[in-house]
Design an enzyme around this catalytic site. Structure first.
Site, PDB file in Angstrom:
ATOM      1  N   ASP A 137      -9.837 -25.282  29.945  1.00  0.00           N
ATOM      2  CA  ASP A 137      -8.987 -26.177  29.172  1.00  0.00           C
ATOM      3  C   ASP A 137      -8.724 -27.448  29.969  1.00  0.00           C
ATOM      4  OD1 ASP A 137      -8.831 -24.127  27.347  1.00  0.00           O
ATOM      5  OD2 ASP A 137      -6.833 -23.479  27.965  1.00  0.00           O
ATOM      6  N   MET A 138      -8.484 -28.523  29.266  1.00  0.00           N
ATOM      7  CA  MET A 138      -8.230 -29.794  29.935  1.00  0.00           C
ATOM      8  C   MET A 138      -7.063 -29.685  30.921  1.00  0.00           C
ATOM      9  SD  MET A 138      -7.493 -33.582  28.318  1.00  0.00           S
ATOM     10  CE  MET A 138      -5.829 -33.193  27.761  1.00  0.00           C
TER      11      MET A 138
END
Length: 373
Positions: A137-138
């Site tokens: 995930d970012m």
């Protein structure tokens, strides 16, 4: 040829020098330390080599920026912050990704760590889309691996698909969890109330993939409807308490998390669904963009998780996170739109451990990076 761009050592897993009693191998950036250990991954016993040492960046004189036929937009990602190599050879590269950076460009071709790796090291096909074998995930920091050869791309994709790659994360969650270890076995699905986020699949009709969309979604494109109609998937997370800690006097628990399955946002939703959301989670934490508690009603949470972090405690921890973010911005440590370094105010979820077999030599290896929180 690929070997002419960056000096690589495809067989460095099999040969190493002994210097001052420690084991080292040559890389394009100097000597990388190897520590021998005898445990590999989830319920597995294999010898492997452990890469865990000071990370290096392209600021080193040996690394030369390469030109590419691919066009990259002006990147908000910074080489100094977002390109920290753990390990490089001619088949794969392991990077310590910072919180706030995308793993891959995605359909909109946004700047990402994959773009930076490709721009500096390249790959056999000279195509950044043929480097990605998994993603983070970012907002999640930690170890991520990219393929540099077509052989590695196929082998690593197969390994991730067959779940022979083992991963462990470390997280700080709100409150003190009352049990030392356990498992979270809750199926996940797309959240129709907060797309494209995820939630726990608890309704029988939804569990069968049979649910009606709200009138406001009737004009969504076909791809959106297809995404929302995907059946829920079984999801399993193992957890173990590492330590009980305090953040500005507020109780938090440091957990070791093992995702047995690899669903989108699995760790974040599972922690939220047991009443202990991850610190700094702007989606599944309190006042986040997603559905609270992973979609489980408050009354159900009270009945099943009486020791969960109270909403008052979650709110207080969130205030600490927000104040740290503001203080960091004022000091110039954070960009206005994204966290960068994995430091104050970021999501406290970190991919600490990744073990796999090298695609060429089949030697088991492990990459580890400790969290900054």
């Amino acid at each position: 040829p690929l070997h002419s761009r960056v000096p690589c050592f495809p067989f460095l897993l099999l040969s190493c020098a002994v210097i001052h009693g420690a084991h080292y191998v040559p890389t394009a950036y100097g000597l990388a330390e190897i520590r021998s250990v005898d445990w590999c991954g989830y319920r597995g016993m294999l010898p492997f080599q452990r890469y865990h040492g000071p990370m290096v960046t392209p600021a080193t004189p040996q690394l030369e920026h390469r030109s590419s036929k691919n066009h990259y937009p002006e990147m908000k990602t910074e080489v100094r912050i977002h390109l920290q190599f753990i390990y490089v050879d001619s088949h794969l590269v392991a990077v310590a990704k910072a919180s706030g950076a995308l793993s891959v460009p995605g359909p909109r071709r946004n700047p990402s760590v994959a773009n930076l790796v490709h721009a500096y090291l390249g790959n056999e096909s000279d195509d950044v889309s043929k480097m990605s074998v998994h993603r983070l995930d970012m907002d999640t920091s930690g170890v991520i691996v990219y393929a540099r050869s077509d052989l590695a791309l196929g082998k690593l994709n197969e390994a991730f698909r067959d779940r022979t790659v083992k991963k462990k994360y470390q997280a700080l969650v709100c409150g003190h969890i009352s049990v030392q270890e356990g498992e979270i076995n809750l199926p996940l699905k797309r959240d129709k109330r907060s797309p494209p986020f995820m939630c726990v699949a608890i309704d029988n009709a939804e569990a069968n993939g049979d649910f009606d969309h709200a009138d406001g979604n009737i004009n969504k494109h076909d791809g959106w409807h297809k995404m929302m109609r995907k059946a829920p998937k079984q999801s399993l997370t193992l957890f173990e308490v590492v330590s009980y800690e305090f953040m500005d006097g507020l109780p938090v628990t440091r957990l070791a998390l093992t995702p047995v399955t690899g669903r989108r946002h699995q760790l974040r939703v599972h922690c939220s669904a047991i009443g202990h959301p991850i610190v700094g989670d702007d989606i599944y934490g309190i006042r986040g963009e997603g559905t609270p508690n992973g979609g489980i009603a408050e009354a159900v949470m009270d009945a099943n998780f009486p020791g969960r972090a109270s909403l008052e405690l979650q709110s207080e921890i969130n205030q600490v996170v927000q104040s740290r973010r503001q203080a960091a911005r004022e000091k110039g440590m954070l960009e206005q739109d994204a966290c960068c370094t994995g430091g104050p105010g970021n999501l406290c979820l970190h991919a600490q451990f990744l073990s796999l077999h090298h695609p060429l030599t089949n030697a088991p290896i492990v990459f580890t990076v400790d969290p900054e929180f």
